[in-house]
Design a protein around this motif. Structure first.
Motif, mmCIF file in Angstrom:
data_model
loop_
_atom_site.group_PDB
_atom_site.id
_atom_site.type_symbol
_atom_site.label_atom_id
_atom_site.label_comp_id
_atom_site.label_asym_id
_atom_site.label_seq_id
_atom_site.Cartn_x
_atom_site.Cartn_y
_atom_site.Cartn_z
ATOM 1 N N VAL A 121 0.836 -1.201 0.000
ATOM 2 C CA VAL A 121 0.000 0.000 0.000
ATOM 3 C C VAL A 121 0.875 1.256 0.000
ATOM 4 O O VAL A 121 0.621 2.206 -0.741
ATOM 5 C CB VAL A 121 -0.950 0.000 1.215
ATOM 6 C CG1 VAL A 121 -1.701 1.318 1.314
ATOM 7 C CG2 VAL A 121 -1.919 -1.166 1.115
ATOM 8 N N ARG B 53 -5.907 -5.791 7.530
ATOM 9 C CA ARG B 53 -6.402 -4.599 6.833
ATOM 10 C C ARG B 53 -5.486 -3.411 7.108
ATOM 11 O O ARG B 53 -4.651 -3.432 8.000
ATOM 12 C CB ARG B 53 -7.801 -4.253 7.336
ATOM 13 C CG ARG B 53 -7.779 -4.006 8.839
ATOM 14 C CD ARG B 53 -9.139 -3.605 9.368
ATOM 15 N NE ARG B 53 -9.078 -3.430 10.823
ATOM 16 C CZ ARG B 53 -9.644 -2.427 11.480
ATOM 17 N NH1 ARG B 53 -10.306 -1.504 10.811
ATOM 18 N NH2 ARG B 53 -9.548 -2.342 12.788
ATOM 19 N N VAL B 54 -5.675 -2.359 6.296
ATOM 20 C CA VAL B 54 -4.944 -1.121 6.494
ATOM 21 C C VAL B 54 -5.650 -0.301 7.566
ATOM 22 O O VAL B 54 -6.873 -0.134 7.533
ATOM 23 C CB VAL B 54 -4.846 -0.324 5.188
ATOM 24 C CG1 VAL B 54 -4.237 1.048 5.433
ATOM 25 C CG2 VAL B 54 -4.025 -1.098 4.171
ATOM 26 N N ILE B 55 -4.903 0.179 8.548
ATOM 27 C CA ILE B 55 -5.481 0.914 9.670
ATOM 28 C C ILE B 55 -5.396 2.420 9.464
ATOM 29 O O ILE B 55 -6.344 3.145 9.733
ATOM 30 C CB ILE B 55 -4.755 0.555 10.984
ATOM 31 C CG1 ILE B 55 -4.805 -0.954 11.248
ATOM 32 C CG2 ILE B 55 -5.330 1.344 12.156
ATOM 33 C CD1 ILE B 55 -6.180 -1.488 11.572
ATOM 34 N N ALA B 56 -4.246 2.906 8.986
ATOM 35 C CA ALA B 56 -4.068 4.350 8.834
ATOM 36 C C ALA B 56 -3.108 4.652 7.696
ATOM 37 O O ALA B 56 -2.153 3.914 7.453
ATOM 38 C CB ALA B 56 -3.550 4.963 10.137
ATOM 39 N N LEU B 57 -3.395 5.742 6.988
ATOM 40 C CA LEU B 57 -2.578 6.191 5.867
ATOM 41 C C LEU B 57 -2.124 7.611 6.124
ATOM 42 O O LEU B 57 -2.931 8.463 6.492
ATOM 43 C CB LEU B 57 -3.393 6.141 4.573
ATOM 44 C CG LEU B 57 -3.966 4.776 4.181
ATOM 45 C CD1 LEU B 57 -5.000 4.944 3.081
ATOM 46 C CD2 LEU B 57 -2.851 3.852 3.735
ATOM 47 N N ALA C 287 -1.003 11.247 5.070
ATOM 48 C CA ALA C 287 -1.007 12.204 3.954
ATOM 49 C C ALA C 287 -0.308 13.465 4.453
ATOM 50 O O ALA C 287 0.880 13.430 4.751
ATOM 51 C CB ALA C 287 -2.427 12.477 3.477
ATOM 52 N N GLU D 26 -0.724 15.027 7.299
ATOM 53 C CA GLU D 26 -0.608 15.215 8.746
ATOM 54 C C GLU D 26 0.740 14.790 9.304
ATOM 55 O O GLU D 26 1.130 15.206 10.396
ATOM 56 C CB GLU D 26 -1.730 14.462 9.463
ATOM 57 C CG GLU D 26 -1.545 12.937 9.551
ATOM 58 C CD GLU D 26 -2.082 12.238 8.309
ATOM 59 O OE1 GLU D 26 -2.192 12.894 7.262
ATOM 60 O OE2 GLU D 26 -2.356 11.022 8.397
ATOM 61 N N ASP E 251 1.418 12.386 13.823
ATOM 62 C CA ASP E 251 -0.032 12.541 13.993
ATOM 63 C C ASP E 251 -0.763 11.254 13.623
ATOM 64 O O ASP E 251 -1.729 10.872 14.266
ATOM 65 C CB ASP E 251 -0.560 13.690 13.119
ATOM 66 C CG ASP E 251 -0.196 15.055 13.699
ATOM 67 O OD1 ASP E 251 0.656 15.091 14.623
ATOM 68 O OD2 ASP E 251 -0.740 16.057 13.230
ATOM 69 N N ARG F 189 -3.241 8.935 15.957
ATOM 70 C CA ARG F 189 -4.568 8.509 15.529
ATOM 71 C C ARG F 189 -4.748 7.006 15.786
ATOM 72 O O ARG F 189 -5.794 6.580 16.273
ATOM 73 C CB ARG F 189 -4.729 8.824 14.044
ATOM 74 C CG ARG F 189 -6.075 8.469 13.462
ATOM 75 C CD ARG F 189 -6.292 9.237 12.193
ATOM 76 N NE ARG F 189 -5.733 8.672 10.983
ATOM 77 C CZ ARG F 189 -4.770 9.219 10.252
ATOM 78 N NH1 ARG F 189 -4.193 10.328 10.656
ATOM 79 N NH2 ARG F 189 -4.352 8.666 9.130
ATOM 80 N N ASP G 59 -5.366 6.341 19.317
ATOM 81 C CA ASP G 59 -6.744 6.729 19.661
ATOM 82 C C ASP G 59 -7.737 5.660 19.201
ATOM 83 O O ASP G 59 -8.648 5.288 19.944
ATOM 84 C CB ASP G 59 -7.057 8.080 18.999
ATOM 85 C CG ASP G 59 -8.484 8.528 19.263
ATOM 86 O OD1 ASP G 59 -8.856 8.621 20.450
ATOM 87 O OD2 ASP G 59 -9.226 8.752 18.294
ATOM 88 N N LEU G 60 -7.545 5.143 17.991
ATOM 89 C CA LEU G 60 -8.443 4.091 17.487
ATOM 90 C C LEU G 60 -8.383 2.877 18.405
ATOM 91 O O LEU G 60 -9.401 2.261 18.714
ATOM 92 C CB LEU G 60 -8.028 3.673 16.067
ATOM 93 C CG LEU G 60 -8.366 4.651 14.941
ATOM 94 C CD1 LEU G 60 -7.676 4.241 13.649
ATOM 95 C CD2 LEU G 60 -9.878 4.710 14.732
ATOM 96 N N ARG H 273 -11.489 0.316 18.263
ATOM 97 C CA ARG H 273 -11.770 0.162 16.834
ATOM 98 C C ARG H 273 -10.780 -0.804 16.174
ATOM 99 O O ARG H 273 -10.807 -1.008 14.966
ATOM 100 C CB ARG H 273 -11.715 1.527 16.138
ATOM 101 C CG ARG H 273 -12.819 2.480 16.566
ATOM 102 C CD ARG H 273 -14.184 2.003 16.093
ATOM 103 N NE ARG H 273 -14.222 1.875 14.636
ATOM 104 C CZ ARG H 273 -14.481 2.878 13.814
ATOM 105 N NH1 ARG H 273 -14.737 4.072 14.298
ATOM 106 N NH2 ARG H 273 -14.502 2.697 12.512
#
Lengths: 303, 303
Positions: B165, B184-188, B190, B192, B196, B200, B203-204, B209
């Motif tokens: 990815v 699965r992909v959790i965070a991408l 860009a 930020e 950061d 995130r 926090d998830l 989550r």
């Protein structure tokens, strides 16, 4: 989709938000009798006048039995599920215990996958899952202008950049939403969901991480997948409000493969916020011009 | 890279963090005389014993003139720039005024692009930009195990998913960092930035989550671009600490195209946090099953 007989009971597994109510009313108008199984965020929603009740996660089995006992053979699932089931607080019935492994899988990964997996779960239970657009095709986004003003040139450029990235992400089965400017991608949605992503963009703007000249747009694109029928992205008034506070000027959705929730209210909110809402077709990627302008584009979504 | 003559002055535009100091010391050991232009986060850093000074954004012109007056012909730029220049507080010199349009462009888009654009800016000023790895090649990440324990099977699967990815994102010129589990992909990342994004993820996790069975990994991959030489991803002790608090068990970087900052300290931190750090090659993507399997049951992700 028509009733197989007058007043056919139609199972409606309803999360939170406006969509389930709209689907229920459309189903009634078409001659179905909605049997409403409220879950998650729908715990406090008022469904007076509809047959049904609220079911905690631990009563998954009871919910299925209730729908079957009500003569339901087809089930539509929609609405938000932002609260996570607290499995520690569950006193599951035996039937639910058998389903719990599935239930856990269903919850994993947030709303989209949850609704998708519910469909697979219902099939396994001998119920026929139907998609929201089967019951309420008028909710499908048309191609071209949908609400608010027309996108400006810089926004068109950003929309096509965001659509290209969103489709690439979709092909990797990652999130559906992308925020971009005419110059670069600003935010990508993965597990956090669109709302959290928009809050992030608002925060970046506050911290001056976004240039003054950058025109921000949001694109929600469908994932090119078998089960996309049960996982259409949707936008509504709340999307407009969140986009507005993130400084987003235009919103693009995939035409014919996204749901517009509460169209009249969305049109009003988009006009107020001066946000352009457009339906994009895959072929639009690479184009530089604005989305095609059909004045009567709204009818096309349901075709 | 060797000095063209003993004690050749080497320009060092230094942001914050440990990297600039390491580069300066390596350069001295190789016979260069570092001329240190501190910017942004480096405002409070102690650079006693080095020639140079701090330059506010409004004094960009003075900084260039200072390096040239010090006999600098080659310049290496590194370090963090998390504070955004407050252009309102600038009383620019005439020479800086001429550069401001460039300066604005340079700042746009966060650290990576900033450092990249500085290189272009220096060229335009008649100085030769050199990459960190030219001065300190020992910082380049090797292929294979780098620090901490070895990745487990589920983490390997997650690493290859994240690398695939990340490389796709890179080809779209979006961020360099991806957090994934074996499913699965959790965070991408860009606009930020990696820090950061890791907050995130933490926090998830807090909000439940992320599934109990999901093994999280972070991959930072280089963008396949012309100017990647001036935009290598880097990891250091702070990366380990942020990954730890996000519940990440393994970190992958692109071998030979990422910088390991402060290797000994990173090894110690990775060992302490029981985090696996590995160097990945592009070919690694082919190996193992990189495709996500969302429908996997709990725990089976590693199979």
């Amino acid at each position: 989709m028509e009733p197989r007989f007058p007043g056919e009971p139609l199972g409606l597994i309803a999360g939170g938000g406006r969509l389930p109510r709209i689907v229920a009313e459309t189903a009634m108008a078409r001659g179905f009798t909605p049997i409403v199984v409220r879950i998650a965020d729908a715990i406090d929603d008022d469904w007076d006048g509809f047959v049904g009740g609220y079911f905690a996660w631990g009563r998954t089995g009871d919910a299925v039995r209730f729908m079957k006992a009500s003569g339901v053979s087809r089930v539509v699932t929609c609405g938000t599920v932002s609260r996570r089931p607290d499995f520690r607080s569950i006193l599951p019935s035996f039937r639910t215990l058998i389903m719990l492994p599935t239930a856990f899988r269903v919850v994993r990964g947030g709303d989209d996958r949850l609704l998708r997996n519910v469909a697979a779960f219902l099939k396994a239970e001998g119920l026929e899952p139907v998609a929201v657009q089967d019951v309420a095709p008028q909710l499908l986004a048309p191609h071209g202008p949908i609400a608010g003003r027309r996108p400006e040139a810089a926004e068109d450029k950003a929309l096509f950049l965001a659509l290209r990235v969103a489709q690439t992400l979709g092909s990797l089965d990652v999130g559906q939403a992308v925020v971009a400017s005419q110059e670069r991608v600003i935010a990508l949605e993965a597990a956090e969901g669109t709302r959290d992503m928009l809050h992030r963009v608002a925060d970046l703007k506050t911290r001056g991480r976004i240039g003054r000249g950058e025109r921000l747009v949001l694109v929600k694109a469908v994932k090119p997948q078998q089960d996309e029928r049960f996982d259409l992205p949707s936008i509504g008034v709340s999307t407009i409000r969140e986009a507005e506070s993130a400084g987003i000027g235009a919103i693009g959705v995939t035409a014919g493969k996204s749901l517009i929730i509460d169209y009249e209210a969305l049109v009003a909110a988009a006009g107020e916020a001066e946000i352009a809402v457009v339906g994009l077709a895959g072929g639009d990627v690479g184009q530089t011009a604005a989305a095609p302008h059909h004045s009567d584009a709204l009818g096309e979504g349901s075709s």
